[in-house]
Design an enzyme around this catalytic site. Structure first.
Site, PDB file in Angstrom:
ATOM      1  N   THR A 266       0.817  -1.223  -0.060  1.00  0.00           N
ATOM      2  CA  THR A 266      -0.003  -0.098   0.111  1.00  0.00           C
ATOM      3  C   THR A 266       0.656   1.251  -0.058  1.00  0.00           C
ATOM      4  OG1 THR A 266      -0.186   0.085   2.328  1.00  0.00           O
ATOM      5  CG2 THR A 266      -1.660  -1.185   1.069  1.00  0.00           C
TER       6      THR A 266
ATOM      7  N   ALA B 126      -4.796  -5.187  -4.085  1.00  0.00           N
ATOM      8  CA  ALA B 126      -5.744  -5.137  -2.949  1.00  0.00           C
ATOM      9  C   ALA B 126      -5.151  -4.684  -1.822  1.00  0.00           C
ATOM     10  CB  ALA B 126      -6.296  -6.762  -2.440  1.00  0.00           C
TER      11      ALA B 126
ATOM     12  N   HIS C 171      -3.479   0.375  13.852  1.00  0.00           N
ATOM     13  CA  HIS C 171      -2.364  -0.624  13.189  1.00  0.00           C
ATOM     14  C   HIS C 171      -1.237  -0.517  14.313  1.00  0.00           C
ATOM     15  CE1 HIS C 171      -4.783  -0.945   9.631  1.00  0.00           C
ATOM     16  NE2 HIS C 171      -4.108  -2.036   9.401  1.00  0.00           N
TER      17      HIS C 171
ATOM     18  N   LYS D  38       3.897   0.637  11.215  1.00  0.00           N
ATOM     19  CA  LYS D  38       3.251   0.848   9.714  1.00  0.00           C
ATOM     20  C   LYS D  38       3.500   2.306   9.411  1.00  0.00           C
ATOM     21  CE  LYS D  38      -1.232   0.394   7.343  1.00  0.00           C
ATOM     22  NZ  LYS D  38      -0.614  -0.349   6.431  1.00  0.00           N
TER      23      LYS D  38
END
EC number: 1.17.1.8
Length: 249
Positions: free
Chosen positions: A89, A111, A143, A147
């Site tokens: 991502t 995804a 998260h 991250k």
């Protein structure tokens, strides 16, 4: 048995993919570190990915890395004619455009989340937002503290689903001294501990609140979903695919 290469193999998700690969075989991994192997899986630098894909007769690549590394391996997949599942991502518009270009040459599935539960959550959110069209909306995600992108890719995907139903303007990390506008949605990212992933949408009207949420208990659920997507992708025509295509198959 599907022969899988893992990009970002030295990361937490890379390790989770290796552990989850019971019906597939991880034959090689890509990483920029000096590590020679992870759990007996040989590690190759992404710059050498095209040659490695041929050498190890790879059927499909599963990617959980960073955008720069993912794009390098996507180019290698195009060169070698190997399908790619992209779980990385944080791409900018140029990066997404380059992935779109790659999907014209190979099957590419992108995804932000490989959980079936998230797929169901997004469909429930679409229905709820479309039905309760005058309710206030607030979106929150949590998260682990390592991250790097915020909001999460999944939260951004949920926001896309919401904006397909309602014309709302995101307000990130609300601050200041002003009342809430009717056409806005608050978006909040929290980073703490080792939280795998939590997403919640609150819809608040007069005298009632609806909360739709999902919590991942273990990152293995994402690894298993990515491997399911990889197996499904092998043999497909070139093009752009999403995890919903796998869930609906």
């Amino acid at each position: 048995m599907t022969r899988v290469a893992v990009n970002g193999v030295t990361g937490q998700m890379g390790g989770a993919v290796i552990e989850a690969a019971t019906d597939s075989e991880v034959v090689v991994g890509f990483a920029t570190s000096d590590t020679d192997a992870v759990d007996d899986v040989p590690v190759v630098h992404p710059a050498e990915a095209a040659a490695a894909l041929r050498e190890y007769d790879v059927d499909v690549v599963v990617d959980f890395a960073v955008p720069k590394g993912a794009l390098t391996v996507a180019e290698a997949c195009v060169e070698a004619g190997v399908p790619m599942v992209v779980g990385t991502t944080g791409f900018d518009e140029d990066g997404l455009a380059r992935l779109q270009d790659a999907s014209e040459e190979i099957p590419l599935l992108k995804a932000t989340n490989f959980s079936q539960g998230i797929q169901v959550l997004q469909r429930l959110i679409s229905e709820a937002v479309g039905t309760l069209d005058d309710y206030d909306l607030e979106l929150m995600e949590t998260h682990h503290n390592r991250k790097v992108d915020a909001p999460s890719g999944t939260a951004s995907s949920i926001l896309d689903v919401i904006q397909e139903e309602r014309d709302v303007e995101p307000v990130y990390g609300r601050e200041g001294h002003a009342p809430r506008e009717d056409d806005e949605i608050g978006v909040f990212a929290r980073r703490a501990g080792d939280v795998r992933g939590e997403h919640e949408l609150v819809l608040a009207g007069n005298d009632e609140v609806l909360s739709l949420s999902h919590r991942a208990e273990d990152r293995g659920v994402f690894a298993a979903g990515a491997l399911d997507a990889a197996t499904w992708l092998v043999g497909r025509d070139s093009g752009w695919y999403e995890f919903g295509d796998v869930v609906d198959a």
